[in-house]
Each structure stands twice: as structure tokens, then as C-alpha cells.
Design a protein around this motif. Structure first.
Motif: not given
Length: 234
Positions: A44-64
Motif C-alpha cells: 500500500t501507499m501508506r506502507q511506503v510512506a511509513q518506510r520513508l517517514g513521510v505523510q502518505v499525501a506527500t507520495l501523491y504529489w509524485h505518483l497519483k
């Protein structure tokens, strides 16, 4: 390649980086690391965000969405497989070069649980993709293939490699509880009736060859030989 080299590496701990340093590639690499814990179905995107130490919303700026995430993950695998790739050496044949390219891609996919499934059906992009394609087409053309025949043959090597890897990884049984794993040696042909299916009984060890390296090399030789026979008359 040894069994040790094919085993999925232990997942790296989460690496916290600032949102300003987040890129699509960084997200994809974190997702590939996460695969070894969750597999493709659980990613999940949430797991990836946790691995990077950022909020999941941050990921959606780069990958929708997850579809774009999978494309980015496949692009990273293609880039890694193409790292250091050059044209054939002076005495290297097109067949040896093309086979080595396929081996590079398989090894890269095997680094990650479900790496083959992630790669299949994705839209890879970028200079590494085009450079690898150009080198393959040039190598086949120099080996005597018409450009059109080279362009139609390259996907055959690619699809065999990806398909074999998907099946190879599925046979690890990672998605099953150990006692339910249908690929366990003592279960896979447990219900085979040798009287009704004598050829299957005779060939069952070859149908599900435990040495996947040997199985891959055998299939690759068939693909290369077919290309040579069809397009070069050899």
C-alpha cells in the motif's frame, strides 16, 4: 546463480527523509524494499510512506495511484538491470549478448518478492528503457536480423523472461501458509494417477524442475534457437 543469490534480501529499515527530497524514484525504491515484507497484494501507499517517514499525501504529489507506483517500480528495475550495459564485445555473438540481457533482468526481478508480477504489464519509461532497447535492436541487426524482425523478436525474449520469473516466484509458495503450500515437493504430484497419466508421472520431475536456473537456461536456448531458425535460417 546460487540459491543464496536468488533469495529475497532482508528488508532494510525505514529511512526517514524530508519531503523535499522525495522523488518518484525514491518512492519506487522504498516500495521495492517493502515488497519483501508485504508482497504485491499487500503493498500500500501508506506502507511506503511509513518506510520513508513521510505523510502518505506527500507520495501523491509524485505518483497519483498504485498503478503509477508499479510503473515507477518497474522502471527502477529496468534501470538497475541495464546498469553498465554495453554492446557486444568483439567476439561476442548476438545470441550470447541477448541471453545475458535476459539473465540481467531475471536476476533483478528476483531480488524482490513478486518482482516478476510487478514488472509484468507495466509502462516503463526513461533513457534506460530506450538505451536498452536500442542496444538490443542494434545487436540483433548486426547479427543479421532485419530491423522489423529484431523488433518483433525482442519482446519474445522479454516476455519469456518475465513470465518464467513470475512462475518461478509463485512456486516459492510465499503466498501460502506452509502447510497449505501446493508447491511443496511432497504435495505437488501427490494426487497424480500414474496409470491414467503415465507420461506425466514419468516426466513430473522435469515438468516442475527444482533447479530453476537450469530451467530458465533451457527455455532461453529454445527462444534463441527459434529466433535464429526463423529469421536467419540457421
Amino acid at each position: 546463480m546460487s540459491e543464496k543469490s536468488k533469495a529475497a534480501p532482508k528488508s532494510a529499515p525505514a529511512v526517514k527523509i524530508t519531503a523535499a527530497k522525495i522523488t518518484a524514484e525514491a518512492i519506487a525504491r522504498a516500495a521495492l524494499e517493502q515488497l519483501n515484507e508485504s508482497g504485491l497484494d499487500g503493498l500500500t501507499m501508506r506502507q511506503v510512506a511509513q518506510r520513508l517517514g513521510v505523510q502518505v499525501a506527500t507520495l501523491y504529489w509524485h505518483l497519483k495511484n498504485k498503478r503509477q507506483l508499479l510503473d515507477a517500480m518497474a522502471t527502477v528495475m529496468m534501470a538497475d538491470a541495464s546498469e553498465g550495459l554495453e554492446g557486444p564485445r568483439r567476439e561476442e555473438s548476438w545470441a550470447d549478448w541477448a541471453a545475458d540481457w535476459a539473465r540481467r533482468l531475471r536476476v533483478t526481478m528476483l531480488r524482490y518478492r513478486d518482482g516478476g508480477r510487478v514488472f509484468a504489464g507495466t509502462a516503463t519509461a526513461g533513457a534506460d528503457q530506450y538505451r536498452g532497447t536500442e542496444l538490443m535492436l542494434r545487436t540483433l541487426q548486426d547479427g543479421g536480423f532485419a530491423v522489423r524482425d529484431a523488433a518483433r523478436s525482442f519482446p519474445v525474449i522479454l516476455h519469456f523472461t518475465v513470465g518464467f520469473t513470475i512462475e518461478e516466484q509463485a512456486r516459492t509458495g510465499a503466498d501460502y501458509a506452509d502447510e497449505d503450500n501446493p508447491y511443496r515437493a511432497n504435495r505437488i504430484f501427490r494426487d497424480l494417477d500414474a496409470t491414467r497419466f503415465p507420461l506425466s508421472a514419468e516426466a513430473h520431475r522435469d515438468l516442475f524442475e527444482e533447479d530453476t536456473d537450469a530451467g530458465f537456461e533451457h527455455g532461453l536456448r529454445i527462444v534463441i534457437a527459434g529466433m535464429s531458425a526463423l529469421h536467419l535460417g540457421q
